[in-house]
Write a protein that holds these residues in place. Sequence first.
Motif, PDB file in Angstrom:
ATOM      1  N   GLY A  18     114.403 -32.393  10.818  1.00 45.57           N
ATOM      2  CA  GLY A  18     115.816 -32.317  10.522  1.00 45.57           C
ATOM      3  C   GLY A  18     116.229 -30.924  10.095  1.00 45.57           C
ATOM      4  O   GLY A  18     115.740 -29.925  10.607  1.00 45.57           O
TER       5      GLY A  18
ATOM      6  N   VAL B 223     113.399 -37.554   9.899  1.00 46.26           N
ATOM      7  CA  VAL B 223     114.762 -37.909   9.484  1.00 46.26           C
ATOM      8  C   VAL B 223     115.352 -39.031  10.315  1.00 46.26           C
ATOM      9  O   VAL B 223     116.505 -39.424  10.106  1.00 46.26           O
TER      10      VAL B 223
ATOM     11  N   ARG C 137     124.736 -39.852   4.094  1.00 43.58           N
ATOM     12  CA  ARG C 137     124.244 -39.375   5.386  1.00 43.58           C
ATOM     13  C   ARG C 137     122.818 -39.812   5.722  1.00 43.58           C
ATOM     14  O   ARG C 137     122.501 -40.026   6.883  1.00 43.58           O
ATOM     15  N   ILE C 138     121.935 -39.897   4.741  1.00 44.47           N
ATOM     16  CA  ILE C 138     120.524 -40.157   5.035  1.00 44.47           C
ATOM     17  C   ILE C 138     119.888 -40.889   3.865  1.00 44.47           C
ATOM     18  O   ILE C 138     120.290 -40.700   2.711  1.00 44.47           O
TER      19      ILE C 138
ATOM     20  N   PRO D 252     119.377 -42.764   9.175  1.00 41.03           N
ATOM     21  CA  PRO D 252     120.767 -42.461   8.840  1.00 41.03           C
ATOM     22  C   PRO D 252     121.320 -43.501   7.873  1.00 41.03           C
ATOM     23  O   PRO D 252     121.009 -44.691   7.970  1.00 41.03           O
ATOM     24  N   SER D 253     122.117 -43.060   6.925  1.00 42.73           N
ATOM     25  CA  SER D 253     122.704 -43.984   5.965  1.00 42.73           C
ATOM     26  C   SER D 253     123.833 -44.782   6.606  1.00 42.73           C
ATOM     27  O   SER D 253     124.573 -44.271   7.455  1.00 42.73           O
TER      28      SER D 253
ATOM     29  N   CYS E 277     112.781 -41.414   7.008  1.00 44.72           N
ATOM     30  CA  CYS E 277     114.192 -41.580   6.665  1.00 44.72           C
ATOM     31  C   CYS E 277     114.952 -42.206   7.830  1.00 44.72           C
ATOM     32  O   CYS E 277     114.482 -42.213   8.967  1.00 44.72           O
TER      33      CYS E 277
ATOM     34  N   SER F 207     118.889 -38.828  12.060  1.00 43.47           N
ATOM     35  CA  SER F 207     120.052 -38.490  11.244  1.00 43.47           C
ATOM     36  C   SER F 207     120.698 -37.208  11.761  1.00 43.47           C
ATOM     37  O   SER F 207     120.031 -36.320  12.281  1.00 43.47           O
TER      38      SER F 207
END
Length: 258
Positions: free
Chosen positions: A145, A116, A173-174, A70-71, A68, A119
């Motif tokens: 995370g 993650v 957020r992710i 961070p968005s 993943c 994130s």
Amino acid sequence: MSSYEPKDANGNAVDPYHIRKYFEPLRVVDVVDALDGLGYFNIGLVSQEIRPLWLGMKFWGPAVTQRCVPSNKPMWPLETTEEIVGAHGLWFDRHGHNGRGLNDLVKPGSVVVTDVGSSGEVGFFGSENVLALQTHGAVGIVTNGHCRDTGEVTMQKTPMVCRERGRTIIPGRIEVVELNTFIGIGGAQVRPGDIVGCDDDGLVVVPIEVAKQAALHAKAVLLADMRARRNRYDALNREYDETVDTDAIDRYYAELES
């Protein structure tokens, strides 16, 4: 999605779901000792910041991985209670969801491992979606995370391992960017099919190339420790328990090899 296939040290394809059976009776410390003996010093040791959510948890299984980041797409204001309740669906409908195929990769005995990617606080895992993974056969869920709904996750005895407890949800957020690929978690590399183990002492990732060899050495380490502890039990006039039952270990591996 990676096309990587687990292989042994000779380059032959292996079935990590069969190899995982060699680890079932073992403690994490036994396997770490075996890896040291094979020259794999500190390889596969996951940072102690990433811990089982509750004591008494134990699992071994092949890794199914997801990566993943961070968005960079902010969530928009929602106008109704219905939209707030359905925020995840609205988010994924607009931006897609690269993690939708995760459940299809999970088999009985899998350990789902999620990086993650730095994130911030976000409860990527919570009490409902961890049950979905268990329904598909996951015996462990690991992330560097956060996990939320931790009271329910603990009550459910879901085998959840995380770095921190969290409060927030996914949208804005992710994002999942890749499934079944190489990732890093707590200082350890994790590839699809590597054997991931957890107990109260922490986590270890066993490279699949040496997994069976490590398990057999670890079995000998465990039996030696059990015999030594039996002698201590005798000196203390203490009744034997399952942690010194060497016969059970011998029977387990005899049946596995038969």
